[in-house]
Design an enzyme around this catalytic site. Structure first.
Site, short mmCIF file in Angstrom:
data_model
loop_
_atom_site.label_atom_id
_atom_site.label_comp_id
_atom_site.label_asym_id
_atom_site.label_seq_id
_atom_site.Cartn_x
_atom_site.Cartn_y
_atom_site.Cartn_z
N SER A 185 0.93 -0.94 -0.03
CA SER A 185 -0.09 0.08 0.14
C SER A 185 0.88 1.45 -0.19
O SER A 185 -0.14 2.47 -0.13
CB SER A 185 -1.19 -0.40 1.07
OG SER A 185 -0.40 0.07 2.67
N LYS A 186 1.60 1.22 0.21
CA LYS A 186 2.89 2.36 -0.34
C LYS A 186 3.32 3.30 -0.86
O LYS A 186 2.51 2.32 -2.41
CB LYS A 186 4.16 2.16 0.18
CG LYS A 186 4.80 1.77 1.92
CD LYS A 186 4.35 1.98 3.01
CE LYS A 186 3.99 1.48 4.14
NZ LYS A 186 3.64 2.19 5.68
N PRO A 187 2.90 3.71 -1.20
CA PRO A 187 3.78 4.61 -2.80
C PRO A 187 4.26 4.38 -4.03
O PRO A 187 3.72 4.03 -5.16
CB PRO A 187 4.26 6.11 -2.51
CG PRO A 187 4.10 6.14 -0.88
CD PRO A 187 3.98 5.39 -0.46
#
Length: 365
Positions: A185-187
């Site tokens: 879910s991180k950039p």
């Protein structure tokens, strides 16, 4: 049906050819641990961030732990950090026998308040570990100056800020050591756990490369006590497929975040961007009154939300032994009661975002 909070499926559809080809190459050559994609990724990450060294590791938590091990954190040493973050930030200090020393946050950025740091420094202080929360870098200009004055290392917990900049320099290149996470879910996310460590210090880089493979410098020779912190080759392959389009996604995140703020600043406290910063909006987080009621209204409208984070670290049972009572860090405690994160990803189209905005405005009416 609820909207997705983070839409990884659309991203995969956009990059399917590149991702599939990169993963198939690993399946074909069979070097699943420390295969050639890991080194290729490290070289490209170092170039992107603007540092001499990037070290791929198994996750963001390991990145922080290896960084602390590399600076020689010993039992009883203190690390100044924020109470308003995911538990990993304080957890790694405790795992190594250190003591997390919490300092309250700036109410505008939710990052460590530099004005409060010097008062927390003691003879046992070994490092300062700011978190670049939600996707905006902490005030490293001021923090680095304080650290230099007191002979301390600065380790950036940039788990949410990969791609963000401060005065033109990217997250990861702003301190002694920078750490990030590639959680999906991180950039920039892989398809499992992953992380990286960044530094310009050759000696620290060599030490951290050893620490991630059980302290090994050559096969079966271990000068250090390390850990198993390797990045899987398949995860490196996914990241290599995603990296070329990442700058476009960073631009999209900034545009979508700014659009949220333009339409919601009249009804809620929206994110505030510090001078010299860009924001990658790993989370688009605002503050609201009566958060439970607002969440329930949005849920009824099919809008998912999240709270990052409902319990500050000093109030977590794991840190009860520190003896920090309610009221110790009023800004962090207030934020923990009021913050609310909305759906955010680079493929959030205007029509879908308008649906979210309308529902938020209605819930706050």
């Amino acid at each position: 049906m609820s909207l997705p909070f983070i839409d990884l499926k659309t991203q995969y559809r956009h990059l399917k050819g590149e991702i599939d080809a990169r993963m198939q190459a690993v399946l074909d050559h069979g070097q699943f641990i420390m295969g050639p994609e890991v080194l290729e990724l490290e070289e490209k990450l170092a170039e992107y961030v603007g540092v001499r060294h990037a070290i791929g590791v198994c996750d963001g938590t390991a990145a922080l732990q290896i960084a602390l091990m590399a600076i020689g954190l010993a039992p009883g040493d203190e690390v100044i950090t924020t109470p308003f973050t995911f538990i990993a930030t304080g957890e790694v200090v405790a795992l190594l026998g250190g003591k997390p020393v919490f300092v309250d946050i700036d109410p505008d950025t939710y990052n460590l308040d530099p004005a409060l740091i010097e008062a927390a420094i003691t003879p046992r202080t070994r490092a300062i570990m700011p978190v670049s929360l939600y996707g905006q870098c902490a005030d490293f200009d001021t923090i680095n100056a304080i650290a230099q004055k007191h002979g301390l290392a600065v380790i950036e917990d940039g788990a949410q800020s990969f791609g963000a900049t401060r005065h033109g320099r990217r997250s990861g290149a702003l301190s002694t050591i920078g750490c990030t996470s590639f959680f999906p879910s991180k950039p920039l996310g892989c398809y499992g756990d992953g992380g990286a460590i960044f530094t310009d210090d050759d000696a620290l880089a060599a030490r951290m490369r050893q620490l991630r493979v059980h302290g090994q410098d050559t096969r079966y020779h271990h000068p250090l006590t390390g850990m198993n912190g390797r990045l899987d080759t398949l995860q490196a392959a996914v990241l290599l497929a995603k990296l070329p389009s990442f700058p476009e996604e960073v631009e999209a995140r900034a545009r979508i975040g700014a659009r949220y703020s333009a339409y919601l600043e009249e009804v809620a406290r929206v994110p505030r961007l510090a001078e010299g910063n860009t924001h990658v909006y790993a989370q688009y987080t605002l503050e609201v009154d009566d958060r439970t009621r607002v969440q329930q209204a949005l849920q009824a409208a099919g809008i998912p939300t999240a709270v990052h984070y409902p319990i500050p670290l000093h109030r977590q049972p794991a840190f009860a032994h520190l003896g920090l009572e309610e009221g110790a860090f009023p800004v962090a405690e207030s934020a923990s009661r009021r913050v609310l994160s909305l759906p955010m990803h680079p493929f959030l189209d205007a029509a879908t975002q308008d649906t979210v905005i309308a529902a938020v405005r209605q819930a706050l009416a």
